[in-house]
Design a protein around this motif. Structure first.
Motif, PDB file in Angstrom:
ATOM      1  N   THR A  47       0.852  -1.200   0.000  1.00 29.84           N
ATOM      2  CA  THR A  47       0.000   0.000   0.000  1.00 29.84           C
ATOM      3  C   THR A  47       0.877   1.235   0.000  1.00 29.84           C
ATOM      4  O   THR A  47       1.891   1.282   0.686  1.00 29.84           O
ATOM      5  CB  THR A  47      -0.881  -0.003   1.267  1.00 29.84           C
ATOM      6  N   THR A  48       0.500   2.208  -0.809  1.00 31.50           N
ATOM      7  CA  THR A  48       1.161   3.509  -0.731  1.00 31.50           C
ATOM      8  C   THR A  48       0.069   4.551  -0.553  1.00 31.50           C
ATOM      9  O   THR A  48      -1.051   4.385  -1.023  1.00 31.50           O
ATOM     10  CB  THR A  48       2.041   3.796  -1.979  1.00 31.50           C
ATOM     11  N   SER A  49       0.387   5.601   0.200  1.00 25.93           N
ATOM     12  CA  SER A  49      -0.660   6.596   0.459  1.00 25.93           C
ATOM     13  C   SER A  49      -0.081   7.994   0.392  1.00 25.93           C
ATOM     14  O   SER A  49       1.139   8.196   0.404  1.00 25.93           O
ATOM     15  CB  SER A  49      -1.311   6.340   1.809  1.00 25.93           C
ATOM     16  N   GLY A  50      -0.961   8.964   0.339  1.00 34.27           N
ATOM     17  CA  GLY A  50      -0.527  10.352   0.294  1.00 34.27           C
ATOM     18  C   GLY A  50      -1.706  11.289   0.253  1.00 34.27           C
ATOM     19  O   GLY A  50      -2.838  10.858   0.036  1.00 34.27           O
ATOM     20  N   ASN A  51      -1.416  12.565   0.480  1.00 34.43           N
ATOM     21  CA  ASN A  51      -2.490  13.554   0.467  1.00 34.43           C
ATOM     22  C   ASN A  51      -2.783  14.018  -0.960  1.00 34.43           C
ATOM     23  O   ASN A  51      -1.868  14.182  -1.768  1.00 34.43           O
ATOM     24  CB  ASN A  51      -2.115  14.762   1.335  1.00 34.43           C
ATOM     25  N   ILE A  52      -4.054  14.224  -1.220  1.00 35.11           N
ATOM     26  CA  ILE A  52      -4.477  14.759  -2.508  1.00 35.11           C
ATOM     27  C   ILE A  52      -3.909  16.175  -2.642  1.00 35.11           C
ATOM     28  O   ILE A  52      -3.899  16.937  -1.675  1.00 35.11           O
ATOM     29  CB  ILE A  52      -6.025  14.772  -2.590  1.00 35.11           C
ATOM     30  N   THR A  53      -3.404  16.516  -3.829  1.00 40.25           N
ATOM     31  CA  THR A  53      -2.786  17.833  -4.003  1.00 40.25           C
ATOM     32  C   THR A  53      -3.738  18.838  -4.649  1.00 40.25           C
ATOM     33  O   THR A  53      -3.422  20.017  -4.730  1.00 40.25           O
ATOM     34  CB  THR A  53      -1.506  17.721  -4.867  1.00 40.25           C
ATOM     35  N   GLU A  54      -4.907  18.367  -5.096  1.00 37.95           N
ATOM     36  CA  GLU A  54      -5.852  19.285  -5.721  1.00 37.95           C
ATOM     37  C   GLU A  54      -6.395  20.259  -4.678  1.00 37.95           C
ATOM     38  O   GLU A  54      -6.720  19.861  -3.552  1.00 37.95           O
ATOM     39  CB  GLU A  54      -7.004  18.495  -6.357  1.00 37.95           C
ATOM     40  N   LYS A  55      -6.485  21.527  -5.091  1.00 42.48           N
ATOM     41  CA  LYS A  55      -6.913  22.591  -4.183  1.00 42.48           C
ATOM     42  C   LYS A  55      -8.294  22.278  -3.597  1.00 42.48           C
ATOM     43  O   LYS A  55      -9.204  21.886  -4.308  1.00 42.48           O
ATOM     44  CB  LYS A  55      -6.970  23.924  -4.938  1.00 42.48           C
ATOM     45  N   GLY A  56      -8.405  22.421  -2.282  1.00 49.97           N
ATOM     46  CA  GLY A  56      -9.676  22.169  -1.625  1.00 49.97           C
ATOM     47  C   GLY A  56      -9.806  20.746  -1.096  1.00 49.97           C
ATOM     48  O   GLY A  56     -10.688  20.443  -0.320  1.00 49.97           O
ATOM     49  N   TYR A  57      -8.909  19.857  -1.535  1.00 48.03           N
ATOM     50  CA  TYR A  57      -8.983  18.453  -1.110  1.00 48.03           C
ATOM     51  C   TYR A  57      -7.701  18.013  -0.393  1.00 48.03           C
ATOM     52  O   TYR A  57      -7.467  16.832  -0.210  1.00 48.03           O
ATOM     53  CB  TYR A  57      -9.226  17.538  -2.311  1.00 48.03           C
ATOM     54  N   GLU A  58      -6.871  19.003  -0.008  1.00 49.22           N
ATOM     55  CA  GLU A  58      -5.562  18.676   0.562  1.00 49.22           C
ATOM     56  C   GLU A  58      -5.665  17.878   1.859  1.00 49.22           C
ATOM     57  O   GLU A  58      -4.705  17.231   2.264  1.00 49.22           O
ATOM     58  CB  GLU A  58      -4.740  19.957   0.805  1.00 49.22           C
ATOM     59  N   HIS A  59      -6.811  17.919   2.520  1.00 49.35           N
ATOM     60  CA  HIS A  59      -6.987  17.184   3.785  1.00 49.35           C
ATOM     61  C   HIS A  59      -7.235  15.689   3.528  1.00 49.35           C
ATOM     62  O   HIS A  59      -7.222  14.890   4.445  1.00 49.35           O
ATOM     63  CB  HIS A  59      -8.171  17.752   4.558  1.00 49.35           C
ATOM     64  N   VAL A  60      -7.458  15.341   2.262  1.00 48.47           N
ATOM     65  CA  VAL A  60      -7.822  13.961   1.951  1.00 48.47           C
ATOM     66  C   VAL A  60      -6.578  13.100   1.802  1.00 48.47           C
ATOM     67  O   VAL A  60      -5.681  13.415   1.022  1.00 48.47           O
ATOM     68  CB  VAL A  60      -8.639  13.885   0.641  1.00 48.47           C
ATOM     69  N   ARG A  61      -6.520  12.023   2.577  1.00 46.74           N
ATOM     70  CA  ARG A  61      -5.413  11.076   2.461  1.00 46.74           C
ATOM     71  C   ARG A  61      -5.929   9.885   1.667  1.00 46.74           C
ATOM     72  O   ARG A  61      -6.900   9.240   2.057  1.00 46.74           O
ATOM     73  CB  ARG A  61      -4.938  10.649   3.847  1.00 46.74           C
ATOM     74  N   ALA A  62      -5.298   9.624   0.541  1.00 49.49           N
ATOM     75  CA  ALA A  62      -5.750   8.527  -0.315  1.00 49.49           C
ATOM     76  C   ALA A  62      -4.791   7.355  -0.196  1.00 49.49           C
ATOM     77  O   ALA A  62      -3.577   7.532  -0.168  1.00 49.49           O
ATOM     78  CB  ALA A  62      -5.833   8.995  -1.763  1.00 49.49           C
ATOM     79  N   GLU A  63      -5.363   6.151  -0.078  1.00 54.11           N
ATOM     80  CA  GLU A  63      -4.555   4.931  -0.004  1.00 54.11           C
ATOM     81  C   GLU A  63      -4.698   4.158  -1.304  1.00 54.11           C
ATOM     82  O   GLU A  63      -5.810   3.996  -1.805  1.00 54.11           O
ATOM     83  CB  GLU A  63      -5.048   4.044   1.137  1.00 54.11           C
ATOM     84  N   PHE A  64      -3.577   3.694  -1.807  1.00 58.71           N
ATOM     85  CA  PHE A  64      -3.588   2.890  -3.031  1.00 58.71           C
ATOM     86  C   PHE A  64      -3.062   1.498  -2.702  1.00 58.71           C
ATOM     87  O   PHE A  64      -1.905   1.350  -2.298  1.00 58.71           O
ATOM     88  CB  PHE A  64      -2.695   3.530  -4.109  1.00 58.71           C
ATOM     89  N   HIS A  65      -3.918   0.510  -2.837  1.00 58.71           N
ATOM     90  CA  HIS A  65      -3.492  -0.875  -2.632  1.00 58.71           C
ATOM     91  C   HIS A  65      -3.111  -1.432  -3.995  1.00 58.71           C
ATOM     92  O   HIS A  65      -3.964  -1.644  -4.848  1.00 58.71           O
ATOM     93  CB  HIS A  65      -4.622  -1.692  -1.996  1.00 58.71           C
ATOM     94  N   VAL A  66      -1.809  -1.625  -4.180  1.00 59.33           N
ATOM     95  CA  VAL A  66      -1.309  -1.963  -5.512  1.00 59.33           C
ATOM     96  C   VAL A  66      -1.391  -3.470  -5.749  1.00 59.33           C
ATOM     97  O   VAL A  66      -0.861  -4.256  -4.971  1.00 59.33           O
ATOM     98  CB  VAL A  66       0.154  -1.473  -5.670  1.00 59.33           C
ATOM     99  N   ASP A  67      -2.083  -3.861  -6.810  1.00 59.45           N
ATOM    100  CA  ASP A  67      -2.215  -5.278  -7.162  1.00 59.45           C
ATOM    101  C   ASP A  67      -1.233  -5.694  -8.250  1.00 59.45           C
ATOM    102  O   ASP A  67      -0.696  -6.787  -8.214  1.00 59.45           O
ATOM    103  CB  ASP A  67      -3.642  -5.585  -7.624  1.00 59.45           C
ATOM    104  N   ARG A  68      -1.040  -4.829  -9.228  1.00 56.18           N
ATOM    105  CA  ARG A  68      -0.159  -5.193 -10.346  1.00 56.18           C
ATOM    106  C   ARG A  68       0.593  -3.984 -10.874  1.00 56.18           C
ATOM    107  O   ARG A  68       0.023  -2.912 -11.051  1.00 56.18           O
ATOM    108  CB  ARG A  68      -0.987  -5.771 -11.507  1.00 56.18           C
ATOM    109  N   VAL A  69       1.891  -4.171 -11.113  1.00 57.86           N
ATOM    110  CA  VAL A  69       2.692  -3.189 -11.843  1.00 57.86           C
ATOM    111  C   VAL A  69       3.450  -4.007 -12.875  1.00 57.86           C
ATOM    112  O   VAL A  69       4.534  -4.514 -12.608  1.00 57.86           O
ATOM    113  CB  VAL A  69       3.697  -2.444 -10.925  1.00 57.86           C
ATOM    114  N   ASP A  70       2.867  -4.198 -14.027  1.00 59.26           N
ATOM    115  CA  ASP A  70       3.402  -5.144 -15.001  1.00 59.26           C
ATOM    116  C   ASP A  70       3.980  -4.429 -16.215  1.00 59.26           C
ATOM    117  O   ASP A  70       3.254  -3.946 -17.079  1.00 59.26           O
ATOM    118  CB  ASP A  70       2.285  -6.109 -15.423  1.00 59.26           C
TER     119      ASP A  70
END
Lengths: 153, 108
Positions: A47-70
């Protein structure tokens, strides 16, 4: 396939497939166009996560559960929760949507195909909530008023 | 609520600030599209007046109309069942923005 469960997008990019693949698979480059400052590279099963950089949504922390990088098939697959933007709501029990980004070579460059699926699993109440604070949210309120009037007239 | 959202909502409130129009919204809230003749039934105002009221509701985005044969049918735009579809439209619009940024990145 239900019409409300899946989003499909396609874009033809005038760039070599290796260049577009780097923009997808390198989490820093991915973040620069997706709009998220990720704290770790994409690794299958991680899993990798980080804050959204779009203005107005900076408080949002998004998590990405990575299944495939092929790299061979130029396919990136991850699961996440789109629109989980209310800091007062615990989204942890909600299902994920699955995003597949796949590249193929075309004469003019690279074709990007995006599929995001699993929306039917998202509670209806939360979908409705996504409209609060905008004009259509008020239109929704108008329906509630109309319903009330119809019942009490 | 943002200033923009407030601004966008003003026509909706204005459109609803009339008893005849509120009744029209209430009748359309059942989900079935109705013709002007059907919507005029039981009202004490003329067909022309109802047409004008429907135009105000349409301008505010509350109703939409489409032709069926010689009739024009009106439907409430904000039916609860549309939520799922509109949610996807919003997520879809975000993808469009992201794709535009990706294009700017890789095509430069």
């Amino acid at each position: 396939m239900s019409t409300t469960n899946t989003i499909e997008k396609q874009a033809d990019l005038r760039a070599p497939i290796a260049r577009v693949w780097r923009a997808l698979s390198d989490s820093k480059e991915f973040g620069s166009w997706f709009g998220v400052a990720l704290d770790a590279p994409f690794t299958p099963g991680k899993t990798t996560s980080g804050n959204i950089t779009e203005k107005g949504y900076e408080h949002v922390r998004a998590e990405f559960h990575v299944d495939r990088v092929d790299e061979r098939t130029h396919t990136l697959v991850f699961r996440w929760r789109p629109h989980a933007i209310d800091p007062n709501v615990d989204y942890s029990h909600e299902p994920y949507t699955t995003v597949t980004l796949a590249l193929s070579e075309i004469p003019s460059g690279t074709r990007l195909a995006i599929t995001e699926t699993g929306f039917d699993g998202i509670p209806a109440a939360r979908r409705a909530k996504a409209f609060e604070g905008n004009a259509s949210g008020w239109a929704q309120q108008a329906v509630h008023i109309a319903d009330y009037l119809a019942k009490h007239a | 609520m943002s200033a923009l959202a407030v601004k966008q909502s003003a026509p909706v409130f204005a459109a609803l600030g009339d008893p005849t129009r509120l009744r029209l919204v209430a009748r359309l809230a059942h989900g079935e599209p109705l013709s002007i003749s059907q919507l005029t039934e039981g009202e004490r105002v003329t067909r022309q007046a109802i047409t004008k009221h429907l135009e105000v509701l349409a301008d505010a985005g509350l109703v939409t109309d489409h032709k069926r044969g010689r009739e024009r049918l009106y439907a409430l735009e904000a039916a609860p069942l549309d939520d799922a579809r509109r949610y996807l439209d919003q997520v879809s619009a975000q993808w469009d923005k992201a794709i535009a940024r990706l294009r700017a990145l890789v095509e430069r």
